[in-house]
Design a protein around this motif. Sequence first.
Motif, PDB file in Angstrom:
ATOM      1  N   THR A  55      92.720 -51.433  12.166  1.00 41.56           N
ATOM      2  CA  THR A  55      93.187 -52.611  11.440  1.00 41.56           C
ATOM      3  C   THR A  55      94.682 -52.874  11.605  1.00 41.56           C
ATOM      4  N   ASN A  56      95.476 -51.844  11.744  1.00 43.70           N
ATOM      5  CA  ASN A  56      96.925 -52.063  11.850  1.00 43.70           C
ATOM      6  C   ASN A  56      97.502 -51.399  13.091  1.00 43.70           C
ATOM      7  N   THR A 110      99.670 -50.852  16.240  1.00 41.79           N
ATOM      8  CA  THR A 110     100.959 -51.341  16.741  1.00 41.79           C
ATOM      9  C   THR A 110     101.283 -50.657  18.071  1.00 41.79           C
ATOM     10  N   LYS A 139      91.835 -48.506  20.099  1.00 43.04           N
ATOM     11  CA  LYS A 139      93.112 -49.003  19.576  1.00 43.04           C
ATOM     12  C   LYS A 139      93.887 -49.769  20.646  1.00 43.04           C
ATOM     13  N   TRP A 152      94.934 -53.719  20.598  1.00 39.28           N
ATOM     14  CA  TRP A 152      96.309 -54.192  20.828  1.00 39.28           C
ATOM     15  C   TRP A 152      96.329 -55.294  21.893  1.00 39.28           C
ATOM     16  N   ASP A 165      94.885 -58.400  20.465  1.00 43.56           N
ATOM     17  CA  ASP A 165      95.853 -59.012  19.551  1.00 43.56           C
ATOM     18  C   ASP A 165      96.970 -59.746  20.296  1.00 43.56           C
ATOM     19  N   ASN A 206     105.367 -54.438  18.600  1.00 45.87           N
ATOM     20  CA  ASN A 206     105.642 -54.085  17.202  1.00 45.87           C
ATOM     21  C   ASN A 206     105.652 -52.576  16.979  1.00 45.87           C
TER      22      ASN A 206
END
Length: 111
Positions: free
Chosen positions: A26-27, A29, A99, A103, A106, A111
């Motif tokens: 979810t987060n 970076t 992941k 990324w 996204d 970030n």
Amino acid sequence: MISGLSSCYYDNVEYLYPQDPDCDTTNVTFSNDVMPVISASCTGCHSGSAPAGNIRLSNYDEIVSVANNGSLMGTIKHESGWSPMPKNGNKLSDCKIQKIDRWILDGTPNN
Ligand code: HEC
């Protein structure tokens, strides 16, 4: 031999990466989830003045260029048509691959 080929028919995210409750995408970076994996598994060969395959992966711009041309996911997912990476090493864990995939989906944020 046949079973190896048949995996091509199920080339979608659910099949290759069944939902892993411990894999939190979810987060994601660049600095927490992408760069550390590349540093640990890739820059040993892909850095310096004579990088393997003439591909350097030591910073954001260099990693984005392989993300955008498809070779990053192709190599780490061991897709046919790409040289499997890390070369002569263990495939990255499904969670790390998920992941990095997230990324890229996204839009490769810095970030
Ligand atoms: C042990 C050295 C080594 C490691 C570690 C390594 N690579 Fe490579 N990589 C190579 C070599 C050598 C080539 C040139 C093609 C070949 O010989 O397979 C290459 C080629 C590539 C290519 C181009 C492949 C193609 O088919 O066009 C990409 C992208 C790549 N590596 C990404 C990675 C990533 C991402 C990692 C980490 C997950 C990684 N490499 C780890 C040695 C390495």
